[in-house]
Design a protein around this motif. Structure first.
Motif, PDB file in Angstrom:
ATOM      1  N   LEU A  12       6.143  -1.927  -7.601  1.00 25.77           N
ATOM      2  CA  LEU A  12       6.767  -1.418  -6.375  1.00 25.77           C
ATOM      3  C   LEU A  12       6.333  -2.250  -5.173  1.00 25.77           C
ATOM      4  O   LEU A  12       7.155  -2.613  -4.322  1.00 25.77           O
ATOM      5  CB  LEU A  12       6.408   0.058  -6.159  1.00 25.77           C
ATOM      6  CG  LEU A  12       6.945   1.052  -7.191  1.00 25.77           C
ATOM      7  CD1 LEU A  12       6.305   2.419  -7.005  1.00 25.77           C
ATOM      8  CD2 LEU A  12       8.464   1.135  -7.140  1.00 25.77           C
ATOM      9  N   ILE A  13       5.056  -2.566  -5.105  1.00 29.03           N
ATOM     10  CA  ILE A  13       4.527  -3.378  -4.006  1.00 29.03           C
ATOM     11  C   ILE A  13       5.140  -4.771  -4.031  1.00 29.03           C
ATOM     12  O   ILE A  13       5.573  -5.294  -2.998  1.00 29.03           O
ATOM     13  CB  ILE A  13       2.985  -3.423  -4.056  1.00 29.03           C
ATOM     14  CG1 ILE A  13       2.410  -2.056  -3.657  1.00 29.03           C
ATOM     15  CG2 ILE A  13       2.433  -4.528  -3.168  1.00 29.03           C
ATOM     16  CD1 ILE A  13       0.918  -1.913  -3.891  1.00 29.03           C
ATOM     17  N   ALA A  14       5.195  -5.382  -5.211  1.00 25.14           N
ATOM     18  CA  ALA A  14       5.773  -6.725  -5.335  1.00 25.14           C
ATOM     19  C   ALA A  14       7.247  -6.730  -4.925  1.00 25.14           C
ATOM     20  O   ALA A  14       7.715  -7.655  -4.231  1.00 25.14           O
ATOM     21  CB  ALA A  14       5.614  -7.242  -6.764  1.00 25.14           C
ATOM     22  N   GLU A  15       7.963  -5.711  -5.306  1.00 32.60           N
ATOM     23  CA  GLU A  15       9.385  -5.617  -4.940  1.00 32.60           C
ATOM     24  C   GLU A  15       9.543  -5.435  -3.432  1.00 32.60           C
ATOM     25  O   GLU A  15      10.417  -6.040  -2.811  1.00 32.60           O
ATOM     26  CB  GLU A  15      10.048  -4.459  -5.698  1.00 32.60           C
ATOM     27  CG  GLU A  15      11.522  -4.275  -5.395  1.00 32.60           C
ATOM     28  CD  GLU A  15      12.409  -5.439  -5.817  1.00 32.60           C
ATOM     29  OE1 GLU A  15      13.506  -5.581  -5.221  1.00 32.60           O
ATOM     30  OE2 GLU A  15      12.037  -6.208  -6.710  1.00 32.60           O
ATOM     31  N   LEU A  28      14.726  -3.046   4.269  1.00 32.06           N
ATOM     32  CA  LEU A  28      13.858  -2.474   3.240  1.00 32.06           C
ATOM     33  C   LEU A  28      13.903  -0.955   3.329  1.00 32.06           C
ATOM     34  O   LEU A  28      13.721  -0.379   4.407  1.00 32.06           O
ATOM     35  CB  LEU A  28      12.410  -2.947   3.439  1.00 32.06           C
ATOM     36  CG  LEU A  28      11.389  -2.333   2.482  1.00 32.06           C
ATOM     37  CD1 LEU A  28      11.541  -2.924   1.090  1.00 32.06           C
ATOM     38  CD2 LEU A  28       9.985  -2.545   3.008  1.00 32.06           C
ATOM     39  N   THR A  29      14.156  -0.312   2.208  1.00 31.75           N
ATOM     40  CA  THR A  29      14.130   1.150   2.137  1.00 31.75           C
ATOM     41  C   THR A  29      13.440   1.561   0.842  1.00 31.75           C
ATOM     42  O   THR A  29      13.325   0.759  -0.092  1.00 31.75           O
ATOM     43  CB  THR A  29      15.555   1.760   2.140  1.00 31.75           C
ATOM     44  OG1 THR A  29      16.244   1.339   0.943  1.00 31.75           O
ATOM     45  CG2 THR A  29      16.348   1.349   3.382  1.00 31.75           C
ATOM     46  N   PRO A  49       4.393   7.832   0.400  1.00 34.15           N
ATOM     47  CA  PRO A  49       5.154   8.851   1.122  1.00 34.15           C
ATOM     48  C   PRO A  49       6.227   8.281   2.062  1.00 34.15           C
ATOM     49  O   PRO A  49       7.091   9.025   2.513  1.00 34.15           O
ATOM     50  CB  PRO A  49       4.072   9.606   1.905  1.00 34.15           C
ATOM     51  CG  PRO A  49       2.943   8.646   2.026  1.00 34.15           C
ATOM     52  CD  PRO A  49       2.992   7.770   0.822  1.00 34.15           C
ATOM     53  N   SER A  50       6.152   6.980   2.351  1.00 30.17           N
ATOM     54  CA  SER A  50       7.124   6.378   3.266  1.00 30.17           C
ATOM     55  C   SER A  50       7.138   4.864   3.093  1.00 30.17           C
ATOM     56  O   SER A  50       6.240   4.286   2.476  1.00 30.17           O
ATOM     57  CB  SER A  50       6.774   6.716   4.719  1.00 30.17           C
ATOM     58  OG  SER A  50       5.563   6.060   5.077  1.00 30.17           O
ATOM     59  N   LYS A  51       8.131   4.248   3.679  1.00 26.64           N
ATOM     60  CA  LYS A  51       8.221   2.789   3.686  1.00 26.64           C
ATOM     61  C   LYS A  51       7.003   2.197   4.386  1.00 26.64           C
ATOM     62  O   LYS A  51       6.405   1.223   3.905  1.00 26.64           O
ATOM     63  CB  LYS A  51       9.516   2.375   4.401  1.00 26.64           C
ATOM     64  CG  LYS A  51       9.631   0.900   4.673  1.00 26.64           C
ATOM     65  CD  LYS A  51      11.010   0.502   5.182  1.00 26.64           C
ATOM     66  CE  LYS A  51      11.211   0.683   6.631  1.00 26.64           C
ATOM     67  NZ  LYS A  51      12.468   0.044   7.108  1.00 26.64           N
ATOM     68  N   ASP A  52       6.612   2.777   5.491  1.00 23.60           N
ATOM     69  CA  ASP A  52       5.466   2.258   6.233  1.00 23.60           C
ATOM     70  C   ASP A  52       4.162   2.396   5.445  1.00 23.60           C
ATOM     71  O   ASP A  52       3.300   1.529   5.512  1.00 23.60           O
ATOM     72  CB  ASP A  52       5.352   2.933   7.593  1.00 23.60           C
ATOM     73  CG  ASP A  52       6.530   2.587   8.491  1.00 23.60           C
ATOM     74  OD1 ASP A  52       7.215   1.580   8.226  1.00 23.60           O
ATOM     75  OD2 ASP A  52       6.773   3.332   9.463  1.00 23.60           O
ATOM     76  N   ALA A  53       4.029   3.465   4.666  1.00 27.81           N
ATOM     77  CA  ALA A  53       2.843   3.623   3.820  1.00 27.81           C
ATOM     78  C   ALA A  53       2.827   2.559   2.729  1.00 27.81           C
ATOM     79  O   ALA A  53       1.765   2.034   2.380  1.00 27.81           O
ATOM     80  CB  ALA A  53       2.814   5.017   3.204  1.00 27.81           C
ATOM     81  N   LEU A  54       3.979   2.214   2.221  1.00 25.61           N
ATOM     82  CA  LEU A  54       4.087   1.147   1.220  1.00 25.61           C
ATOM     83  C   LEU A  54       3.627  -0.180   1.810  1.00 25.61           C
ATOM     84  O   LEU A  54       2.794  -0.881   1.227  1.00 25.61           O
ATOM     85  CB  LEU A  54       5.530   1.062   0.715  1.00 25.61           C
ATOM     86  CG  LEU A  54       5.907  -0.044  -0.250  1.00 25.61           C
ATOM     87  CD1 LEU A  54       5.043  -0.031  -1.492  1.00 25.61           C
ATOM     88  CD2 LEU A  54       7.378   0.091  -0.633  1.00 25.61           C
TER      89      LEU A  54
END
Length: 173
Positions: A12-15, A28-29, A49-54
């Motif tokens: 998920l992080i790499a994507e 990015l979503t 929990p969110s895009k920003d947390a990712l």
């Protein structure tokens, strides 16, 4: 039966990194990351929990590596120059690694509200290894802020250090 994906969080992080570099913050979503990894949106939310947390997760991982290097040099050095040199190099490296985020207007707009809080935390973390060279916290934070600002402005290390060395000499007395 649900499918099991090995190292899903890393995928998920790499994507997310790939999509940020290719399309920018605004495109990015959580949905686009889920689609890119072939999982449901809810699965991504199980990890972030969110895009920003990712984003914060992978940027924090990189920042922690930078801080570990700085801490190691700080523990080994009795002089400020190697510590400040390491700080300079780590700041440059981090800025280059995430140049695509720092130059993204959408990301800048999204994070504008939290900039002050994160900036203060960053300054405090950079000041920590400088405290052994300064007589008080203000001097250590002043040195850290100067390093942060002037490194990001593209000033060469020797120029920055020449000025900070004078400040450090007066800060210890």
């Amino acid at each position: 039966m649900p499918k099991i994906i090995e190292n899903l969080e890393a995928k998920l992080i790499a994507e997310a990194k790939k999509q940020l570099q290719e399309s920018g913050y605004g495109m990015l979503t959580i949905r686009s990351v889920a689609k890119g990894c072939g999982v449901g949106v809810g699965t991504v939310y199980n990890y972030f929990p969110s895009k920003d947390a990712l984003l914060a997760t992978f940027m924090l991982e990189s920042w922690n590596v930078c801080m570990e290097k700085l801490q190691s040099v700080s523990e080994e050095s009795a002089e400020p120059k190697p510590v400040l040199g390491c700080m300079y190099e780590q700041l440059l490296q981090f800025a280059e690694e995430y140049r695509y985020i720092f130059s993204d207007e959408g990301a800048a707009s999204a994070f504008a509200g939290s900039f002050g809080r994160y900036h203060a935390l960053l300054r405090s973390q950079l000041a920590a290894p400088m405290r052994k060279f300064c007589s008080d916290d203000f001097a250590a934070e002043f040195v850290a802020e100067a390093m942060l600002v002037w490194t990001m402005a593209g000033k060469p290390f020797d120029e920055i250090y020449g000025i900070l060395a004078k400040i450090l000499m007066s800060a210890v007395s």
